[in-house]
Write an enzyme that holds these catalytic residues in place. Structure first.
Site, short mmCIF file in Angstrom:
data_model
loop_
_atom_site.label_atom_id
_atom_site.label_comp_id
_atom_site.label_asym_id
_atom_site.label_seq_id
_atom_site.Cartn_x
_atom_site.Cartn_y
_atom_site.Cartn_z
N ALA A 1 0.87 -1.40 -0.01
CA ALA A 1 0.15 -0.02 -0.10
C ALA A 1 0.80 1.20 -0.06
CB ALA A 1 -0.94 -0.05 1.01
N ARG B 1 3.79 10.41 -9.85
CA ARG B 1 3.20 10.25 -11.27
C ARG B 1 2.63 11.58 -11.18
NH1 ARG B 1 2.61 4.58 -10.90
NH2 ARG B 1 0.77 4.71 -10.15
N ALA C 1 9.97 0.51 8.53
CA ALA C 1 10.76 0.12 9.77
C ALA C 1 11.74 -1.15 9.29
CB ALA C 1 9.80 -0.37 10.83
N CYS D 1 2.78 -12.02 -0.10
CA CYS D 1 1.95 -13.04 -0.31
C CYS D 1 2.70 -14.04 -0.69
CB CYS D 1 0.82 -12.87 -1.29
SG CYS D 1 0.06 -11.32 -0.81
N TYR E 1 10.37 -4.15 -7.05
CA TYR E 1 11.52 -3.37 -7.66
C TYR E 1 12.57 -3.24 -6.64
CZ TYR E 1 8.13 -1.76 -10.92
OH TYR E 1 6.77 -1.77 -11.84
N ARG F 1 12.47 6.83 -9.44
CA ARG F 1 11.40 7.38 -9.19
C ARG F 1 11.63 8.68 -8.44
NH1 ARG F 1 7.02 2.54 -8.76
NH2 ARG F 1 8.06 1.45 -10.66
N VAL G 1 8.54 5.20 12.31
CA VAL G 1 7.91 6.24 12.91
C VAL G 1 7.23 5.94 14.07
CG1 VAL G 1 6.06 7.80 12.45
CG2 VAL G 1 7.43 7.28 10.46
N ASP H 1 -3.87 -2.73 4.90
CA ASP H 1 -4.31 -3.44 6.10
C ASP H 1 -4.77 -2.55 7.27
OD1 ASP H 1 -3.87 -5.57 4.39
OD2 ASP H 1 -2.36 -6.52 5.78
C1 FAD Z 1 2.24 -14.95 4.38
C2 FAD Z 1 1.29 -14.05 3.80
C3 FAD Z 1 0.50 -14.37 2.82
C4 FAD Z 1 -0.50 -13.65 2.12
N1 FAD Z 1 -1.16 -13.96 1.05
C5 FAD Z 1 -2.00 -13.24 0.43
C6 FAD Z 1 -2.52 -13.83 -0.71
O1 FAD Z 1 -2.39 -14.77 -1.18
N2 FAD Z 1 -3.47 -13.04 -1.14
C7 FAD Z 1 -4.02 -11.83 -0.54
O2 FAD Z 1 -4.98 -11.00 -1.32
N3 FAD Z 1 -3.25 -11.27 0.37
C8 FAD Z 1 -2.23 -11.91 1.06
N4 FAD Z 1 -1.76 -11.62 2.45
C9 FAD Z 1 -2.08 -10.47 2.72
C10 FAD Z 1 -1.36 -8.99 2.03
O3 FAD Z 1 -0.05 -9.58 1.96
C11 FAD Z 1 -1.48 -7.68 2.71
O4 FAD Z 1 -2.73 -7.51 2.48
C12 FAD Z 1 -0.69 -6.63 2.06
O5 FAD Z 1 0.53 -7.02 2.35
C13 FAD Z 1 -0.92 -5.32 2.85
O6 FAD Z 1 -0.33 -4.48 2.62
P1 FAD Z 1 -0.05 -3.25 3.46
O7 FAD Z 1 0.85 -2.26 2.63
O8 FAD Z 1 -1.01 -2.52 3.79
O9 FAD Z 1 0.73 -3.83 4.70
P2 FAD Z 1 2.22 -4.49 4.91
O10 FAD Z 1 2.58 -5.00 3.57
O11 FAD Z 1 2.25 -5.04 6.05
O12 FAD Z 1 3.29 -3.25 5.00
C14 FAD Z 1 3.33 -2.43 6.01
C15 FAD Z 1 4.69 -1.88 6.19
O13 FAD Z 1 4.85 -0.85 7.42
C16 FAD Z 1 5.86 -0.93 7.92
N5 FAD Z 1 5.64 -0.27 9.30
C17 FAD Z 1 4.55 -0.54 10.27
N6 FAD Z 1 4.77 0.17 11.42
C18 FAD Z 1 5.71 1.04 10.90
C19 FAD Z 1 6.13 2.46 11.44
N7 FAD Z 1 5.74 2.74 12.62
N8 FAD Z 1 7.11 3.00 10.88
C20 FAD Z 1 7.74 2.74 9.71
N9 FAD Z 1 7.15 1.55 9.08
C21 FAD Z 1 6.14 0.84 9.51
C22 FAD Z 1 6.08 -2.36 8.24
O14 FAD Z 1 7.38 -2.73 8.52
C23 FAD Z 1 5.52 -2.92 6.72
O15 FAD Z 1 6.59 -3.26 5.95
C24 FAD Z 1 -0.71 -12.34 2.68
C25 FAD Z 1 -0.10 -12.13 3.90
C26 FAD Z 1 0.85 -12.63 4.52
C27 FAD Z 1 1.43 -12.24 5.82
#
Ligand code: FAD
Length: 448
Positions: A12, A22, A34, A43, A62, A71, A81, A276
């Site tokens: 996200a 962009r 973090a 996933c 990437y 970029r 944070v 999430d």
């Molecule tokens: C093992 C696994 C398998 C999955 N398989 C699927 C699938 O097959 N299909 C599907 O649709 N979804 C799947 N998911 C769910 C999907 O991966 C998540 O919905 C998606 O990654 C969410 O993206 P996000 O960017 O919101 O959160 P994240 O990818 O969790 O990214 C959040 C980032 O924020 C960082 N962060 C958190 N707090 C701080 C802070 N205070 N300061 C700086 N950085 C911080 C974290 O380190 C992390 O890198 C899976 C998840 C897992 C764990």
């Protein structure tokens, strides 16, 4: 607007940063992550653990240089944070403050760790970050894991159990509930449990009580029984990582997910939230719901980045579509399960039909279970499919039908594809819809 700060470099956060860049090439875009990796396919972690994906780097969409050099995004790894001050528009990073004009919070979700003594053991892992997965893969590659316990039979627990079996480990799955995979209804969950027990030992209704150290490994105490293992995976669910936003005063649902409008704005000025972290409009429920999945994380990130940078975009909503491979089974769901629909106050029934994935005479076909959740003779509310093939392809038809607000009769009228290697002439979706329509006429509801 001069500076956009993004918290979190996951799907996200990086979608948001790229979209903002962009829309506004002159914007100062800073991403604070973090961990040690950004923009990777979380996933894919189970497939990295199991060896299907050989190198961790393959999961990166990437490399960091793409964002920094090409970029123009200031991506800061190992940068956590620790606070947000909406009044002064600053975030706290280490001992410094970083000012922002717009802030996008994309901090994802945290694994829930049950209050069990001993979970700090160095052979206890969760599956939520690439950093941790690399440590775990090292352990697996070193041949140290002959016996593993997975606690939690949700989709992450099951994918991880399969990965561990692929490495040659002897695996036991422990689940506190009397059934596996809470995201599908019982008839479909029973098929998953049957497939699972062909490959692992499964203990349902069992509780992990403690983890004890043992020479070279650990002992898990489960319902008073001591189980020796080399590794224990905790996959007992996740919760939105929204502590910073909640402290800053953002409106949240009781489950901790943050409420946003269609442009991903929180209730705090200049602050967006995505992925999430957020509750999204559920098109079947007609209200916000927390369904943390990959596609919505990418899309909501793109919307927030576009809007924060001065562009126009909005997010249409979700229907809760997901698919998972459990050994030889494809398991897919969309919309509401029967219990979810009933809890939401909807008059819902379920129709279950087992047909075949290919024409009866064409070799290689297999049974395909289709469950439709619907108002008797009325609106489609949800669907679940399980089978060795064809479930993943068909769930998207049903998700599209939910987006369009289809009734069961609309579903029966669909012109779906047919050729013997891919489907019977009446596709399993059409057969199930036909049954649902007829059961409404003959019984005015009930399960069939
Ligand atoms: C093992 C696994 C398998 C999955 N398989 C699927 C699938 O097959 N299909 C599907 O649709 N979804 C799947 N998911 C769910 C999907 O991966 C998540 O919905 C998606 O990654 C969410 O993206 P996000 O960017 O919101 O959160 P994240 O990818 O969790 O990214 C959040 C980032 O924020 C960082 N962060 C958190 N707090 C701080 C802070 N205070 N300061 C700086 N950085 C911080 C974290 O380190 C992390 O890198 C899976 C998840 C897992 C764990």
């Amino acid at each position: 607007m001069t500076r956009l700060v993004v918290i979190g470099g996951g799907a996200a956060g990086m979608s948001a940063a790229s979209a903002a860049r962009r829309v506004a090439p002159g914007l100062d875009v800073v991403v604070c992550e973090a961990g040690g990796f950004a923009a990777y396919g979380m996933c894919g972690i189970p497939y990295f653990l199991g060896g299907t994906v050989r190198r961790a780097e393959s999961l990166l969409a990437y490399p960091p240089e793409e964002f920094r050099d090409r970029r123009g995004i200031d991506l800061r790894l190992f940068t956590r944070v620790t606070g947000i001050d909406p009044a002064t528009r600053r975030v706290r990073v280490g001992r410094q403050d970083l000012g922002y004009d717009a802030l996008i919070v994309a901090s994802g979700a945290d694994p829930v760790r049950p209050p069990v003594p001993g979970l700090g053991h160095d052979r206890v892992f969760t599956v939520r970050s690439l950093d941790e997965a690399i440590r775990l893969r090292r352990l697996l590659d070193g041949g140290a894991v002959r016996r593993a316990i997975v606690v939690g039979a949700g989709y992450i627990g099951l994918e991880t159990a399969e990965a561990l079996v692929c490495t040659g480990a002897d695996v036991e799955v422990i689940e506190a509930l009397p059934r596996v995979l809470g995201t599908v209804d019982e008839p479909v969950a029973d098929l998953v449990a049957a497939e699972l027990t062909r490959h692992v030992r499964l203990r349902l209704g069992a509780r992990l009580e403690a983890v004890l150290s043992r020479d070279g490994g650990l002992t898990a105490v489960v319902d008073g029984t001591a189980l020796d293992a080399d590794l224990l995976i905790v996959a007992t669910g996740i919760r939105p990582a929204t502590g910073l936003l909640a402290q800053a005063g953002a409106r949240c649902l009781p489950d901790g997910s943050v409420l946003v409008d269609g442009c991903m704005r929180t209730s705090l000025p200049g602050i967006f939230a995505v992925g999430d972290c957020v509750a999204l409009p559920h098109l079947v429920l007609g209200g916000p719901a927390w369904v943390p999945l990959g596609p919505a994380a990418n899309k909501t990130g793109r919307v927030a980045g576009t809007v924060a940078a001065g562009g126009t975009a909005s997010f249409a909503g979700i229907v809760g579509t997901a698919v998972v491979k459990v050994f030889g089974l494809e398991v897919a769901r969309t919309g509401l399960g029967l219990a979810e629909a009933t809890t939401a106050g909807l008059a819902a029934v379920a129709t279950d039909v087992v047909s075949r994935s290919r024409a009866k005479y064409y070799p290689g076909g297999s049974p395909l279970h289709v469950r439709l959740v619907h108002e008797p003779g009325g609106r489609l509310l949800g669907a679940q499919l399980a089978g060795s093939e064809g479930a993943a392809k068909r769930i998207d038809v049903l998700a599209t039908a939910l987006h369009a607000g289809f009734t069961i009769d609309d579903l029966t009228a669909l012109d779906l594809s047919y050729a013997p290697p891919f489907a019977p002439v009446y596709d399993p979706v059409l057969l199930a819809a036909g049954h649902a329509a007829r059961s409404a006429i003959s019984t005015a509801g009930g399960s069939s």
